[in-house]
Design a protein around this motif. Structure first.
Motif, PDB file in Angstrom:
ATOM      1  N   GLN A  32     -19.399 -23.906 -61.440  1.00 13.51           N
ATOM      2  CA  GLN A  32     -20.749 -23.744 -61.096  1.00 13.51           C
ATOM      3  C   GLN A  32     -20.774 -22.699 -60.178  1.00 13.51           C
ATOM      4  N   ILE A  33     -21.780 -21.638 -60.714  1.00  9.17           N
ATOM      5  CA  ILE A  33     -21.842 -20.077 -59.742  1.00  9.17           C
ATOM      6  C   ILE A  33     -22.270 -20.502 -58.619  1.00  9.17           C
ATOM      7  N   VAL A  34     -22.086 -20.129 -57.518  1.00  9.67           N
ATOM      8  CA  VAL A  34     -22.749 -19.880 -56.496  1.00  9.67           C
ATOM      9  C   VAL A  34     -23.295 -19.051 -55.503  1.00  9.67           C
ATOM     10  N   TRP A  35     -24.210 -19.129 -54.236  1.00  4.75           N
ATOM     11  CA  TRP A  35     -23.829 -18.239 -53.460  1.00  4.75           C
ATOM     12  C   TRP A  35     -23.036 -19.260 -52.275  1.00  4.75           C
ATOM     13  N   VAL A  36     -22.182 -18.399 -51.406  1.00  3.57           N
ATOM     14  CA  VAL A  36     -21.641 -18.928 -50.202  1.00  3.57           C
ATOM     15  C   VAL A  36     -21.130 -18.138 -48.532  1.00  3.57           C
ATOM     16  N   LYS A  37     -21.567 -19.005 -47.617  1.00  3.13           N
ATOM     17  CA  LYS A  37     -21.763 -18.592 -46.911  1.00  3.13           C
ATOM     18  C   LYS A  37     -20.537 -18.368 -45.517  1.00  3.13           C
ATOM     19  N   LEU A  38     -19.972 -17.018 -46.261  1.00  4.07           N
ATOM     20  CA  LEU A  38     -18.302 -17.455 -44.687  1.00  4.07           C
ATOM     21  C   LEU A  38     -18.599 -16.838 -44.004  1.00  4.07           C
ATOM     22  N   GLY A  39     -19.023 -17.047 -42.512  1.00  9.96           N
ATOM     23  CA  GLY A  39     -18.496 -16.413 -41.412  1.00  9.96           C
ATOM     24  C   GLY A  39     -19.729 -15.415 -41.203  1.00  9.96           C
ATOM     25  N   ASN A  40     -19.326 -14.272 -40.690  1.00  6.99           N
ATOM     26  CA  ASN A  40     -19.909 -13.301 -40.987  1.00  6.99           C
ATOM     27  C   ASN A  40     -20.619 -12.801 -42.179  1.00  6.99           C
ATOM     28  N   TYR A  41     -19.478 -12.954 -43.022  1.00  6.94           N
ATOM     29  CA  TYR A  41     -20.337 -12.400 -44.196  1.00  6.94           C
ATOM     30  C   TYR A  41     -21.539 -12.247 -44.620  1.00  6.94           C
ATOM     31  N   ARG A  42     -22.147 -11.708 -45.348  1.00  2.00           N
ATOM     32  CA  ARG A  42     -23.314 -12.322 -46.687  1.00  2.00           C
ATOM     33  C   ARG A  42     -23.030 -13.128 -47.549  1.00  2.00           C
TER      34      ARG A  42
END
Length: 583
Positions: free
Chosen positions: A100-110
């Motif tokens: 599945q294609i998702v949007w991911v939030k990792l640390g301070n990255y967008r």
């Protein structure tokens, strides 16, 4: 594949199993719901987005405690709750899955586009990184890096997300490359999914859906099947010397009263022609694929009026079990029912087990009918012809639908007098007269959605004298309401208190505290809300009411989170208090 810690189960394969589940064997796993709630000794909480999933604007947001989803309380038309709160997808148990294609939030990255990967298919050094139940690896587009993440930091990528994001500023080459790769991969996975669905549909079209064939009714649970003593079975007045004793053309009293003769009681003995149920003297029939109405049943022999076609058999269940099965069907989005009322407290369900009679379609101009006969002391249901039928003709009967779960289903029988909906009487002069009487003294429902003005599969309000019906999608519902249900027209659109003022053109309504200035008069004097311009003559059309906003996720065009497909080729049905439907 079943979880050993809770009742959850999934089909095997990446498209169904929840990402983050730990597979123990081919059929046993620990699902992603059992992960630790702590990270580095601290309670883990999701990273919520800074915009509303419905209107894509910022402001004061109601944040889900299980995933990144955020909403304006007014977009959900609810008050800001106190304490923990989860969105509808999380409450329904919706989980991310592999590929599945998702949007991911990792640390301070967008927020970055990525693909959820099966742990078995990632490099060994990635597999060895520390992770917990509920964590799953993601592959970041553009950078080609991997990282272990959990549901609280991802939300689904939808079509056109690339177009929406590329309109923003401060997009570097790496992120632009990631967007292009994510869009290509999304289309690739979409094509693969559509190809699988097409193959599955083609494979299913070759033969009817599976069920267990049985020859006679099977009691379930506490249901009792009655067997009469020979002294209790009525004796007819036919003579053994008659040419066709107890036949359709005879004056057999048992046949007239819909009692089947018993060979040890009937004067004609084995020559009796009123033993169709016991001897299973069924007509020659064949299951066929129909045009636009799923599977059907046709006769391979000519039949004359009054002939016995077949017995309707299945599992015999009580009223309690019937309601439980209907409830489970609604929870699993099952729309096909095969239930017929046998007696006051017994129902025949031919869904899991039955014979070919379960495939007979509904028609507003049927050539068969159901009859209840007493056979050896117990009631059984048979299908009999209403007219002479030529060989090769499809057999149909009127389901006489009694809506269960507030649903009204479109009819596709194609008859000249088709009513348009299952359970609604066919259109004729006699019926129109009856409908006029019903309008004068009986509660009836409208045939079109109060939100969008279109027909189709509708849920109906149970409030006394309320005729309104709605599409599930227009109500933002994922499944039909179970039990008694009152539509949103009767609750204030602001605070959900009982409404005292109602708009005649859409479900908006207001309580005594909020009705001041909320409604105006239309051209014909009916109350209308601000969404309907009283100077515009078209506003008097109920179909002009604006449907409620639908779910979107990072997209410039609104994309509904739940799609309710109107099944054009299938119908659900029921006779009296039971149900029976066609695939």
């Amino acid at each position: 594949m079943r979880c050993i810690r809770c009742p959850l189960a999934y089909h095997t394969g990446d498209s169904c199993v929840a990402a983050g589940s730990v597979v123990l064997t081919h059929h046993i796993m620990i699902c992603s719901s059992h992960g630790s709630t702590k990270r580095n000794g601290l309670l883990s909480s999701p990273v919520n987005v800074g915009w509303c999933f419905l209107c894509a604007r910022g402001g004061k947001l109601l944040c889900c405690d299980s995933c990144p989803a955020s909403f304006h309380s007014e977009c959900l038309e609810m008050e800001m709750p106190e304490g923990p709160w989860s969105c509808s997808d999380c409450r329904a148990g919706k989980k991310p899955h592999y590929k599945q294609i998702v949007w991911v939030k990792l640390g301070n990255y967008r927020w970055w586009p990525a693909e959820i990967c099966n742990p078995r298919l990632v490099p060994s050094n990635i597999q060895s990184l520390r992770h917990d139940i509920g964590d799953f690896p993601v592959f970041f587009f553009g950078s080609h890096d991997y990282y272990w993440i959990n549901q609280g930091r991802v939300f689904p990528y939808v079509e056109n997300d690339k177009n929406f994001v590329t309109g923003q500023i401060n997009i570097n080459k790496t992120f632009k490359k990631a967007l292009e790769e994510a869009a290509r991969r999304f289309q690739e996975l979409k094509a693969q999914r559509e190809s699988r669905e097409a193959l599955e549909q083609e494979r299913n079209s070759r033969k009817p859906p599976p069920y267990k064939f049985i020859k006679s009714n099977k009691p379930v649970g506490k249901v009792q099947m009655h067997v009469a003593d020979l002294s209790e079975i009525p004796r007819c007045n036919c003579r053994p010397t008659d040419e066709h004793p107890c036949s359709l053309d005879s004056q057999c009293l048992n046949r007239m009263l819909q009692y089947e003769c018993h060979p040890q009681v009937c004067p004609a003995g084995d020559s009796c022609e009123n033993q169709c149920f016991s001897k299973r003297q069924y007509a020659e029939t064949e299951v066929i694929k129909t045009d636009g109405r799923g599977w059907g049943l046709r006769t391979n022999q000519a039949l004359r009026k009054g002939d016995f076609v077949t017995e309707y058999v299945g599992e015999v269940i009580d009223s309690e079990e019937c309601q439980q099965r209907i409830k489970r069907a609604h929870e699993n989005h099952v729309t096909n029912f095969y239930m017929l009322t046998l007696t006051k407290d017994r129902v025949i369900d031919a869904g899991p087990k039955g014979n070919s009679s379960r495939f007979m379609n509904h028609s507003c101009s049927p050539n068969c009918e159901t009859q209840k006969w007493t056979v050896n002391g117990d009631v059984r249901i048979g299908l009999f012809t209403l007219c002479d039928i030529e060989a090769g003709t499809e057999l149909t009967f009127n389901y006489n639908l009694h809506c269960v779960g507030n649903r009204r289903t479109s009819c596709h029988c194609g008859s000249d007098n088709c009513s348009g909906f299952l359970g609604v009487q066919p259109t004729s002069a006699v019926v129109m007269e009856k409908e006029e009487k019903a309008r004068n003294g009986k509660h009836t429902h409208e045939y079109f959605c109060f939100c969008c003005g279109e027909g189709g599969e509708l849920v109906m309000c149970d409030r006394k004298d309320c005729p309104k019906a709605y599409h599930l999608l227009c109500l933002n519902l994922t499944k039909p309401p179970y039990g008694r249900w009152e539509c949103p027209w009767h609750d204030c659109s602001v605070c959900r208190a009982p409404a005292s003022s109602l708009c005649d053109f859409c479900p908006r309504s207001f309580c005594s505290d909020h009705e001041a200035g909320a409604l105006t008069a239309s051209l014909d004097g009916r109350p209308c809300c601000s969404s309907h311009n009283p100077l515009n003559p078209l506003s008097s059309d109920p179909g002009s009411a604006q449907p409620p906003p639908q779910r979107r996720a990072l997209s410039s065009s609104v994309s509904p989170s739940v799609r309710v497909k109107e099944e054009q080729s299938e119908a659900s049905a029921m006779e009296r208090t039971g149900q029976r439907a066609k695939e």
